[in-house]
Design a protein around this motif. Structure first.
Motif, PDB file in Angstrom:
ATOM      1  N   GLY A  36       0.819  -1.224   0.000  1.00 52.17           N
ATOM      2  CA  GLY A  36       0.000   0.000   0.000  1.00 52.17           C
ATOM      3  C   GLY A  36       0.842   1.258   0.000  1.00 52.17           C
ATOM      4  O   GLY A  36       0.812   2.056   0.944  1.00 52.17           O
ATOM      5  N   VAL A  37       1.629   1.456  -1.065  1.00 48.65           N
ATOM      6  CA  VAL A  37       2.588   2.547  -1.097  1.00 48.65           C
ATOM      7  C   VAL A  37       1.897   3.903  -1.003  1.00 48.65           C
ATOM      8  O   VAL A  37       0.764   4.078  -1.456  1.00 48.65           O
ATOM      9  N   THR A  38       2.592   4.848  -0.346  1.00 52.05           N
ATOM     10  CA  THR A  38       2.140   6.240  -0.263  1.00 52.05           C
ATOM     11  C   THR A  38       3.252   7.137  -0.800  1.00 52.05           C
ATOM     12  O   THR A  38       4.341   6.666  -1.149  1.00 52.05           O
ATOM     13  N   LYS A  39       2.983   8.429  -0.844  1.00 55.36           N
ATOM     14  CA  LYS A  39       3.982   9.372  -1.371  1.00 55.36           C
ATOM     15  C   LYS A  39       5.258   9.358  -0.534  1.00 55.36           C
ATOM     16  O   LYS A  39       6.348   9.639  -1.026  1.00 55.36           O
ATOM     17  N   HIS A  40       5.121   8.968   0.775  1.00 57.48           N
ATOM     18  CA  HIS A  40       6.302   8.938   1.656  1.00 57.48           C
ATOM     19  C   HIS A  40       7.266   7.820   1.262  1.00 57.48           C
ATOM     20  O   HIS A  40       8.434   7.835   1.684  1.00 57.48           O
ATOM     21  N   ASP A  41       6.812   6.812   0.510  1.00 59.50           N
ATOM     22  CA  ASP A  41       7.693   5.711   0.117  1.00 59.50           C
ATOM     23  C   ASP A  41       8.558   6.064  -1.080  1.00 59.50           C
ATOM     24  O   ASP A  41       9.411   5.275  -1.492  1.00 59.50           O
ATOM     25  N   GLU A  42       8.338   7.210  -1.711  1.00 58.73           N
ATOM     26  CA  GLU A  42       9.146   7.603  -2.860  1.00 58.73           C
ATOM     27  C   GLU A  42      10.568   7.936  -2.412  1.00 58.73           C
ATOM     28  O   GLU A  42      10.794   8.523  -1.360  1.00 58.73           O
ATOM     29  N   GLY A  43      11.538   7.510  -3.192  1.00 58.84           N
ATOM     30  CA  GLY A  43      12.927   7.809  -2.861  1.00 58.84           C
ATOM     31  C   GLY A  43      13.877   6.786  -3.448  1.00 58.84           C
ATOM     32  O   GLY A  43      13.508   5.929  -4.260  1.00 58.84           O
ATOM     33  N   GLU A  44      15.170   6.874  -3.061  1.00 55.34           N
ATOM     34  CA  GLU A  44      16.203   5.978  -3.578  1.00 55.34           C
ATOM     35  C   GLU A  44      16.371   4.793  -2.624  1.00 55.34           C
ATOM     36  O   GLU A  44      16.575   4.966  -1.419  1.00 55.34           O
ATOM     37  N   TYR A  45      16.282   3.584  -3.169  1.00 60.35           N
ATOM     38  CA  TYR A  45      16.447   2.354  -2.399  1.00 60.35           C
ATOM     39  C   TYR A  45      17.790   1.717  -2.771  1.00 60.35           C
ATOM     40  O   TYR A  45      18.204   1.741  -3.947  1.00 60.35           O
ATOM     41  N   MET A  46      18.471   1.160  -1.766  1.00 56.17           N
ATOM     42  CA  MET A  46      19.762   0.509  -2.005  1.00 56.17           C
ATOM     43  C   MET A  46      19.778  -0.824  -1.276  1.00 56.17           C
ATOM     44  O   MET A  46      19.286  -0.933  -0.146  1.00 56.17           O
ATOM     45  N   VAL A  47      20.296  -1.848  -1.949  1.00 54.79           N
ATOM     46  CA  VAL A  47      20.526  -3.139  -1.318  1.00 54.79           C
ATOM     47  C   VAL A  47      22.044  -3.343  -1.229  1.00 54.79           C
ATOM     48  O   VAL A  47      22.774  -3.149  -2.199  1.00 54.79           O
ATOM     49  N   GLU A  48      22.546  -3.706  -0.028  1.00 53.29           N
ATOM     50  CA  GLU A  48      23.975  -3.887   0.227  1.00 53.29           C
ATOM     51  C   GLU A  48      24.242  -5.361   0.524  1.00 53.29           C
ATOM     52  O   GLU A  48      23.532  -5.979   1.337  1.00 53.29           O
ATOM     53  N   ALA A  49      25.239  -5.940  -0.147  1.00 52.57           N
ATOM     54  CA  ALA A  49      25.644  -7.327   0.079  1.00 52.57           C
ATOM     55  C   ALA A  49      27.089  -7.320   0.600  1.00 52.57           C
ATOM     56  O   ALA A  49      27.982  -6.748  -0.032  1.00 52.57           O
ATOM     57  N   THR A  50      27.329  -7.975   1.766  1.00 47.22           N
ATOM     58  CA  THR A  50      28.674  -7.998   2.362  1.00 47.22           C
ATOM     59  C   THR A  50      29.020  -9.399   2.806  1.00 47.22           C
ATOM     60  O   THR A  50      28.145 -10.160   3.271  1.00 47.22           O
ATOM     61  N   ASN A  51      30.286  -9.786   2.623  1.00 49.64           N
ATOM     62  CA  ASN A  51      30.859 -10.965   3.279  1.00 49.64           C
ATOM     63  C   ASN A  51      32.300 -10.626   3.661  1.00 49.64           C
ATOM     64  O   ASN A  51      32.749  -9.480   3.499  1.00 49.64           O
ATOM     65  N   GLU A  52      33.033 -11.593   4.130  1.00 43.10           N
ATOM     66  CA  GLU A  52      34.373 -11.310   4.651  1.00 43.10           C
ATOM     67  C   GLU A  52      35.362 -10.887   3.569  1.00 43.10           C
ATOM     68  O   GLU A  52      36.450 -10.391   3.864  1.00 43.10           O
ATOM     69  N   LEU A  53      34.955 -11.074   2.269  1.00 41.38           N
ATOM     70  CA  LEU A  53      35.865 -10.731   1.184  1.00 41.38           C
ATOM     71  C   LEU A  53      35.568  -9.370   0.551  1.00 41.38           C
ATOM     72  O   LEU A  53      36.322  -8.909  -0.308  1.00 41.38           O
ATOM     73  N   GLY A  54      34.421  -8.770   0.913  1.00 41.92           N
ATOM     74  CA  GLY A  54      34.153  -7.478   0.292  1.00 41.92           C
ATOM     75  C   GLY A  54      32.700  -7.037   0.428  1.00 41.92           C
ATOM     76  O   GLY A  54      31.915  -7.616   1.189  1.00 41.92           O
ATOM     77  N   ARG A  55      32.335  -6.024  -0.361  1.00 39.87           N
ATOM     78  CA  ARG A  55      31.009  -5.378  -0.282  1.00 39.87           C
ATOM     79  C   ARG A  55      30.590  -4.959  -1.685  1.00 39.87           C
ATOM     80  O   ARG A  55      31.413  -4.548  -2.491  1.00 39.87           O
ATOM     81  N   ALA A  56      29.281  -5.096  -1.993  1.00 41.23           N
ATOM     82  CA  ALA A  56      28.715  -4.634  -3.262  1.00 41.23           C
ATOM     83  C   ALA A  56      27.350  -4.025  -2.979  1.00 41.23           C
ATOM     84  O   ALA A  56      26.694  -4.381  -1.995  1.00 41.23           O
ATOM     85  N   PHE A  57      26.899  -3.122  -3.841  1.00 45.39           N
ATOM     86  CA  PHE A  57      25.577  -2.532  -3.632  1.00 45.39           C
ATOM     87  C   PHE A  57      24.954  -2.185  -4.984  1.00 45.39           C
ATOM     88  O   PHE A  57      25.643  -2.059  -6.001  1.00 45.39           O
ATOM     89  N   SER A  58      23.613  -2.076  -4.975  1.00 49.51           N
ATOM     90  CA  SER A  58      22.843  -1.701  -6.178  1.00 49.51           C
ATOM     91  C   SER A  58      21.765  -0.731  -5.732  1.00 49.51           C
ATOM     92  O   SER A  58      21.155  -0.913  -4.671  1.00 49.51           O
ATOM     93  N   LYS A  59      21.503   0.304  -6.554  1.00 49.99           N
ATOM     94  CA  LYS A  59      20.530   1.334  -6.207  1.00 49.99           C
ATOM     95  C   LYS A  59      19.458   1.451  -7.293  1.00 49.99           C
ATOM     96  O   LYS A  59      19.722   1.165  -8.455  1.00 49.99           O
ATOM     97  N   ALA A  60      18.268   1.904  -6.876  1.00 50.90           N
ATOM     98  CA  ALA A  60      17.182   2.173  -7.827  1.00 50.90           C
ATOM     99  C   ALA A  60      16.233   3.184  -7.191  1.00 50.90           C
ATOM    100  O   ALA A  60      16.147   3.288  -5.962  1.00 50.90           O
ATOM    101  N   PHE A  61      15.501   3.899  -8.025  1.00 50.83           N
ATOM    102  CA  PHE A  61      14.600   4.953  -7.542  1.00 50.83           C
ATOM    103  C   PHE A  61      13.151   4.498  -7.699  1.00 50.83           C
ATOM    104  O   PHE A  61      12.762   3.948  -8.731  1.00 50.83           O
ATOM    105  N   LEU A  62      12.338   4.673  -6.635  1.00 50.30           N
ATOM    106  CA  LEU A  62      10.909   4.363  -6.651  1.00 50.30           C
ATOM    107  C   LEU A  62      10.120   5.666  -6.788  1.00 50.30           C
ATOM    108  O   LEU A  62      10.269   6.574  -5.971  1.00 50.30           O
ATOM    109  N   THR A  63       9.320   5.753  -7.836  1.00 51.45           N
ATOM    110  CA  THR A  63       8.491   6.938  -8.093  1.00 51.45           C
ATOM    111  C   THR A  63       7.025   6.580  -7.874  1.00 51.45           C
ATOM    112  O   THR A  63       6.562   5.541  -8.331  1.00 51.45           O
TER     113      THR A  63
END
Length: 796
Positions: A766-793
């Protein structure tokens, strides 16, 4: 040093439909800046469909025809300046326009028993969810109905179609870019239902019988062409066809009957598809001849020296056949001889007689006539003189104006005094304006009551009105009164006064009353029209317009009352004012069906259950799974906000008993639970002595996190559900964390996060206007870190 260049007008985000052109432009402060364009960090060069323009200080990137690959983040760099913006590609579901027009205007027609297939090819960004609805209810697969969907079309199949399948259908195609609704109509034709009964006996005599019936409630989708009438004599087996009537005639008379013999009749309806089953009558008897009874004494309507008019009523006993007319007789008061007034029966129940002698007193009587002959005569009427009335009625009393407005006046009065008004037959009203000397009659026929409203008057004008009583001798003396017409109120265009008390979305529990009050202002009062989903309201709805408030009341709300309601106001100014609101009729969900448990993966249990029957009418229903570890222990939630009928629990301890429970939930509350009866457990492995071989030191399999499928930008409408997903690889398996505008969502109950073997999902309900913005998912393990971003309108 030379002045630094800066951006006068930055890049702005662009949202564009797939296949349409798009343009990004920015303005810098120095003309000699050349500039470079980047997409998702990679430098762009001119290619087919994509090129750059520079017009003085303005730099442009132009895409002739936007495709999915063009979605992403664009950056312009020139000298020491830099600006960024995103391109969002919307690709909502689409259907060929010619096909849409044909579906809306041409219904699908099938004969009962035929198989029906309605196929809708579509395009748009996948995945596209297709839903078929009939009468606001979603169609699901059963023994006759099947809904199929591929990535290019959806199809509804109905085997052995029936009349009840006829109706209005709707296909709803939905993806993350929008919703498309398509309306279709299906007509299934069949032979008609039997005529509506019971068969009535209009007339039963010794010579003929007349029967009557009603058209069938369902004509089978094709108009009734005729009716077939058959007869069977009681005690015999054969049915005899008597004849056929056209569709407009639902009565039939037969003279093929015998006196004192009983019959059965039956009627069938015929259309282009065939002949209906028969409607059969009760036993009907052709009775022996019987003449009608005597009417009540006739009444004197009017009397003068030239004519006397009488009237009468039909006798209570009409005999064995219908009455064809009446015979009237007269005699002089004091004599014994009755003389006929008419030799042939008259069908009317009144008669004016002129061959009378002036001054004599007469009496009259009437006899009814049917197929059996002339019936008994009535008792004599009251005696009446053939002479003119000698006295006009008196003057009416207490004439006054009881009410008035800008266009009308209502008068009231009392009858003349008893000695002057005993023979009053009615009243006449006349009027004239202050600047006119001629009186005008307001009524063409005598007024029987003592009140009358004169309409069509002019505002701010003086009128004179008068009333006379009438009897057989004519009008009596007039009573007169004056009336000054009020000024017309100012004309006010209709306007709905929508405030915080008027809701645009109502959730009503089934069985409760839907009550909506909407204030308005208008002068004169407007014409109010109510619609539900574009159609008139059902008879269950009550509408009131009073004291500046429009009220809609529907008692004992049903699920079919859900929909969009629209009220429209209009008055003489031609201006319309409308307001629409949504009503959702719901109820606490019904319990889910039986639960099944399976160990598909070692040391886990997969809980599946039959869906709640409420899923058919509740779109926001979800499930909660609970477990306990003894028969009397406390229940603990292990899964919530589940929108399918399956859940896997992984934290099992071997050798321990588990019980599971599933409840359905919506905005009104939770259903009763569905529970497992027997405990669930997995065996505890026995300890075994083993010699551990020396591990082979092979190639190191450890890998830092990396995204196989990155997040994509989403555009969704307010109130709908957003599902964002990506795929992650790495060893050891990376830890996943979601962020919105750099805020950790791990402990936020408004977001539901899952990680199934590297497929990571985030569900926003049930999205509202407050849910708009940039979302990021971060993946980490002992060897490093990666991330991906996307914008929800969020739209709407």
């Amino acid at each position: 040093s030379a002045p630094r260049c800066h951006v006068n007008k930055r890049l702005l985000d662009v949202r564009v439909l797939k296949g349409e052109p798009a343009e990004l432009s920015c303005t810098v402060s120095k003309d000699e800046v050349t500039g470079t364009w980047f997409k998702d960090g990679l430098k762009l060069t001119s290619m087919d469909g994509l090129f750059f323009e520079k017009e003085g200080l303005v730099h442009k990137l132009i895409i002739n025809k936007v495709e999915d690959i063009h979605a992403g983040k664009y950056r312009f760099e020139g000298g020491d300046t830099k600006t960024e913006a995103s391109v969002f590609v919307e690709d909502p579901p689409q259907v060929d326009k010619v096909l849409l027009k044909n579906l809306a205007s041409v219904p699908t027609v099938a004969k009962a028993g035929q198989n029906v297939k309605m196929k809708i090819p579509f395009e748009g960004r996948l995945p596209i969810r297709a839903m078929w609805l009939k009468d606001k209810m979603e169609l699901v697969n059963d023994t006759r109905i099947r809904v199929d969907k591929t990535e290019t079309f959806t199809m509804l199949s109905i085997s052995s179609s029936e009349r009840k399948d006829s109706g209005d259908y709707k296909v709803r195609l939905k993806n993350d870019s929008g919703v498309l609704e398509i309306n279709l109509k299906l007509v299934v034709t069949d032979k008609p239902q039997p005529p509506a009964g019971p068969i009535k006996i209009v007339e039963s005599s010794a010579n003929d019988i007349t029967i009557q019936w009603k058209p069938p409630k369902d004509d089978g989708g094709k108009p009734v062409q005729s009716y077939i009438v058959e007869r069977q004599q009681v005690g015999k087996n054969d049915w005899v066809t008597l004849g056929e009537t056209p569709k407009s005639c639902t009565t039939f008379t037969t003279n093929e009957v015998e006196q004192d013999t009983s019959y059965y009749f039956r009627v069938r309806a015929v259309n282009a598809e065939g002949t209906s089953d028969a409607l059969e009558s009760d036993e009907v008897k052709a009775v022996s001849k019987a003449s009608p009874g005597a009417p009540d004494p006739p009444e004197i309507v009017s009397a003068s020296r030239d004519a006397i008019m009488i009237s009468w009523k039909a006798p209570r006993k009409t005999g064995s056949s219908r009455i064809v007319g009446y015979i009237v007789q007269k005699r002089k008061k004091g004599t014994m001889t009755w003389l006929p007034v008419n030799n042939m029966p008259i069908a009317d129940k009144k008669l004016k007689m002129t061959n009378l002698k002036k001054g004599l007193q007469y009496e009259f009587r009437v006899a009814a006539v049917n197929a059996a002959g002339v019936g008994d005569a009535s008792e004599p009427s009251q005696p009446v003189f053939a002479r003119d009335s000698m006295k006009s009625p008196g003057r009416v009393q207490d004439l006054k104006v009881s009410s008035s407005d800008s266009t009308s006046v209502t008068l009231t009065w009392k009858r003349p005094e008893a000695k002057d008004g005993s023979d009053v037959k009615g009243y006449e009203v006349e009027m004239r304006s202050s600047n006119n000397l001629n009186w005008t009659k307001c009524n063409t026929l005598p007024i029987e009551v003592t009140t009358y409203t004169v309409k069509g008057l002019q505002a701010k004008e003086m009128y004179f009105l008068r009333v006379r009583a009438l009897n057989d001798s004519g009008p009596g003396e007039a009573a007169e009164v004056e009336a000054c017409i009020k000024d017309a109120p100012p004309v006010v265009s209709p306007r709905l006064l929508i405030d915080d008390t008027v809701k645009s979305f109502l959730v009503i529990k089934a069985g409760n009353t839907i009550r909506v009050n909407i204030p308005f202002e208008a002068s004169p009062d407007p014409v109010v029209t109510w619609l539900k989903d574009g159609l008139p309201l059902s008879n269950r709805a009550t509408i009131n317009t009073k004291d500046g408030t429009i009220q809609l009341v529907i008692g004992a709300a049903e699920f079919t009352d859900s929909g969009t309601y629209t009220v429209e106001l209009q008055n003489g100014l031609g201006k319309k004012e409308t307001f629409s609101f949504q009503v959702q009729v719901t109820d606490i969900p019904q319990s889910p069906g039986p639960i099944q448990l399976e160990e598909n993966v070692p040391n886990t249990v997969t809980v599946t259950w039959e869906p709640s029957a409420s899923e058919k009418w509740e779109s926001n229903l979800y499930y909660t799974v609970l477990k306990r570890e003894s028969q009397k222990g406390l229940w603990h939630v292990v899964g919530d906000l589940i929108y399918n009928n399956k859940f896997t629990f992984t934290q099992l301890i071997p050798g321990r008993d588990y019980y599971f429970r599933v409840v359905a939930k919506n905005s009104l509350g939770a259903s009763g639970p569905s529970e497992t009866v027997q405990p669930w457990s997995i065996r505890k492995p026995k300890a075994e002595f083993q010699v551990k071989p020396q591990k082979y030191r092979g190639v190191n399999q450890n890998q830092p996190p990396r995204f196989l499928v990155p997040l994509k930008p989403h555009v969704v409408t307010t109130g709908s559900e957003c599902h964002m997903s990506c795929a992650v690889a790495g060893h050891p398996p990376p830890k996943i964390t979601w962020y919105k505008d750099s805020r950790d969502l791990s402990n936020d109950a408004a977001y539901f996060c899952t990680n199934d073997f590297g497929v990571c999902s985030l569900v926003v309900l049930g999205v509202t206007k407050h849910d708009e913005g940039e979302y990021m998912v971060e993946a980490t393990n002992e060897l490093g870190r990666a991330f991906s971003k996307a914008f929800l309108t969020i739209k709407g």
